[in-house]
Design an enzyme around this catalytic site. Structure first.
Site, PDB file in Angstrom:
ATOM      1  N   LYS A 113      26.863  -9.381  59.828  1.00  0.00           N
ATOM      2  CA  LYS A 113      26.907  -8.241  60.753  1.00  0.00           C
ATOM      3  C   LYS A 113      27.036  -8.683  62.198  1.00  0.00           C
ATOM      4  O   LYS A 113      27.088  -7.855  63.102  1.00  0.00           O
ATOM      5  CB  LYS A 113      25.636  -7.400  60.587  1.00  0.00           C
ATOM      6  N   LYS A 192      32.120  -2.426  39.934  1.00  0.00           N
ATOM      7  CA  LYS A 192      30.701  -2.685  39.686  1.00  0.00           C
ATOM      8  C   LYS A 192      29.886  -1.435  40.052  1.00  0.00           C
ATOM      9  O   LYS A 192      30.122  -0.840  41.103  1.00  0.00           O
ATOM     10  CB  LYS A 192      30.269  -3.863  40.577  1.00  0.00           C
ATOM     11  N   LYS A 195      25.357   1.767  44.429  1.00  0.00           N
ATOM     12  CA  LYS A 195      25.121   2.941  45.271  1.00  0.00           C
ATOM     13  C   LYS A 195      26.194   3.039  46.339  1.00  0.00           C
ATOM     14  O   LYS A 195      26.645   4.126  46.689  1.00  0.00           O
ATOM     15  CB  LYS A 195      23.752   2.832  45.945  1.00  0.00           C
TER      16      LYS A 195
HETATM   17  P1  ADP Z   1      23.347  -1.368  44.688  1.00  0.00           P
HETATM   18  O1  ADP Z   1      24.583  -2.223  44.601  1.00  0.00           O
HETATM   19  O2  ADP Z   1      23.458  -0.133  43.891  1.00  0.00           O
HETATM   20  O3  ADP Z   1      22.917  -1.103  46.120  1.00  0.00           O
HETATM   21  P2  ADP Z   1      21.207  -3.226  44.708  1.00  0.00           P
HETATM   22  O4  ADP Z   1      21.975  -4.202  45.507  1.00  0.00           O
HETATM   23  O5  ADP Z   1      20.079  -2.467  45.358  1.00  0.00           O
HETATM   24  O6  ADP Z   1      22.199  -2.197  44.011  1.00  0.00           O
HETATM   25  O7  ADP Z   1      20.670  -3.981  43.420  1.00  0.00           O
HETATM   26  C1  ADP Z   1      19.321  -4.137  43.071  1.00  0.00           C
HETATM   27  C2  ADP Z   1      19.253  -4.995  41.837  1.00  0.00           C
HETATM   28  O8  ADP Z   1      19.989  -4.392  40.756  1.00  0.00           O
HETATM   29  C3  ADP Z   1      19.866  -6.379  42.027  1.00  0.00           C
HETATM   30  O9  ADP Z   1      19.011  -7.324  41.419  1.00  0.00           O
HETATM   31  C4  ADP Z   1      21.179  -6.351  41.301  1.00  0.00           C
HETATM   32  O10 ADP Z   1      21.489  -7.577  40.719  1.00  0.00           O
HETATM   33  C5  ADP Z   1      20.945  -5.297  40.220  1.00  0.00           C
HETATM   34  N1  ADP Z   1      22.213  -4.561  40.020  1.00  0.00           N
HETATM   35  C6  ADP Z   1      22.816  -3.767  40.924  1.00  0.00           C
HETATM   36  N2  ADP Z   1      23.973  -3.251  40.440  1.00  0.00           N
HETATM   37  C7  ADP Z   1      24.114  -3.744  39.181  1.00  0.00           C
HETATM   38  C8  ADP Z   1      25.099  -3.603  38.165  1.00  0.00           C
HETATM   39  N3  ADP Z   1      26.161  -2.839  38.354  1.00  0.00           N
HETATM   40  N4  ADP Z   1      24.932  -4.265  37.008  1.00  0.00           N
HETATM   41  C9  ADP Z   1      23.828  -5.047  36.816  1.00  0.00           C
HETATM   42  N5  ADP Z   1      22.864  -5.222  37.735  1.00  0.00           N
HETATM   43  C10 ADP Z   1      22.975  -4.590  38.920  1.00  0.00           C
END
Ligand code: ADP
Ligand code: TRP
Length: 323
Positions: A113, A192, A195
């Site tokens: 950032k 993938k 959110k």
């Molecule tokens: P997002 O991408 O929805 O913001 P986060 O980064 O908050 O999700 O992810 C929190 C946890 O969930 C991490 O440990 C990540 O590895 C796991 N995770 C997030 N998205 C996935 C996915 N599509 N498949 C498997 N694990 C995921």
């Protein structure tokens, strides 16, 4: 017995990817008798981006309800909200006075950032110091994290190590544990599930809304009669990772044979999620409906956590000449 500790981002209701890729693996680890697990909702960290109180409160509530619903045992282990133990911010201050500026300036989370510096707040810059306090303030041995957080755990190790070197044994040196065999669940658009892409399946939604989300998974326009390729279909890709092998190979055959529409596959996926997660959905709904019960569990967790960090802080204050 080793202490496993992990911090959970509180940025919204956990989706199916979070449940399968993060919550369930940690719950499995935490249930092993040789481990004692600490999991906390990192709401202080969320202030670097989320400024609204209502959103923060709702997020803490839904994330903790989801963890408990997915089987995190708050009696054997400890679940708490980061801000319920403000001692961690005191430790973060002490640590920040031992953190070389370049260590933070080189952290990926900041560097990514740093081209838009006027959008960066100091909290974002010092984020890894608070995270170090989260870890070494609780004498954690093992920190399960995603690859993106490895550098932060490395910073915690460095800070603990150099403090110990200077003042004698004060902190336990933590170790990161990165699961390499984690599966990545695709979202409703095939990317993938995340959110940030708005392509998530929230398994805790009321039935009607859950169905709507599943029925909206993107598919191509192959007609019902035609055979279909399961390997390029988003519905099948999700089903394959969620359902047992026997069910997904049956669905694979139906795709290949034809006479089986995407609507049928979506309905099967929806029914599977609804039944497979019925217990989790029910427990989540109860916690959200009766937040007092949730509040009690979280406050109990915070008390257990506070006892530990208070001891650690005593050592640090004594070492540094604070009463
Ligand atoms: P997002 O991408 O929805 O913001 P986060 O980064 O908050 O999700 O992810 C929190 C946890 O969930 C991490 O440990 C990540 O590895 C796991 N995770 C997030 N998205 C996935 C996915 N599509 N498949 C498997 N694990 C995921
Ligand atoms: N920074 C972590 C993340 O973005 C969350 C977190 C905060 C954390 N404090 C922690 C993780 C301590 C492990 C240990 O996912």
């Amino acid at each position: 017995m080793s202490r496993i500790l992990t911090g959970i981002q509180s940025t919204g209701v956990p989706h199916l990817g979070n449940v399968l890729g993060a919550i369930q693996p940690m719950v499995r680890l935490s249930n092993q008798p040789e481990h004692e697990a600490f999991a906390f909702i990192a709401d202080l960290h969320s202030l670097t981006s989320i400024k609204g109180a209502t959103e923060r409160i709702q997020n803490v509530q839904s994330v903790s309800a989801a963890w408990l619903a997915c089987g995190f045992d708050a009696e054997k282990n400890t679940l708490y909200c980061q801000s319920d133990v403000p001692e961690v911010t005191e430790l973060a201050w002490y640590l920040s006075c031992f953190t070389p500026f370049p260590m933070l300036a080189n952290a990926h989370s900041f560097k990514d950032k740093s081209e838009r510096l006027n959008e960066v707040n100091a909290g974002l810059f010092t984020y890894p110091v608070l995270m170090a306090a989260d870890i070494i303030g609780y004498d954690a041995n093992i920190v399960p994290v995603g690859k993106d957080q490895l550098q932060h755990v490395e910073i915690a190790r460095d800070l603990a190590g150099s403090f110990n070197h200077k003042y004698g044994n004060t902190f336990v040196i933590p170790e990161a544990s990165v699961q390499t065999d984690v599966m990545i669940l695709p979202g409703t658009d095939g990317r993938k599930m995340s959110k940030s892409y708005g392509n998530t399946i929230n398994i805790f939604l009321p039935e009607k809304e859950l169905k709507k989300v599943v029925m909206a998974i993107q598919t191509d326009s192959t007609s019902l009669e035609e055979p279909k390729n399961p390997d390029t279909c988003n519905v099948f890709q999700i089903f394959k990772l969620v359902a047992p092998e026997s069910m997904s190979s049956e669905m694979r055959n139906k795709y290949l044979q034809g006479g089986y529409g995407y609507g049928h596959a979506k309905t099967e996926l929806f029914e599977y999620i609804k039944h497979h997660f019925s217990k989790e959905r029910e427990i989540y709904r109860e916690f959200m409906e009766y937040p007092d019960q949730l509040e009690n569990i979280m406050l109990k967790g915070a008390e257990k956590a506070r006892d530990i960090i208070t001891d650690v802080l005593k050592r640090v204050r004594h070492t540094l000449g604070f009463r």
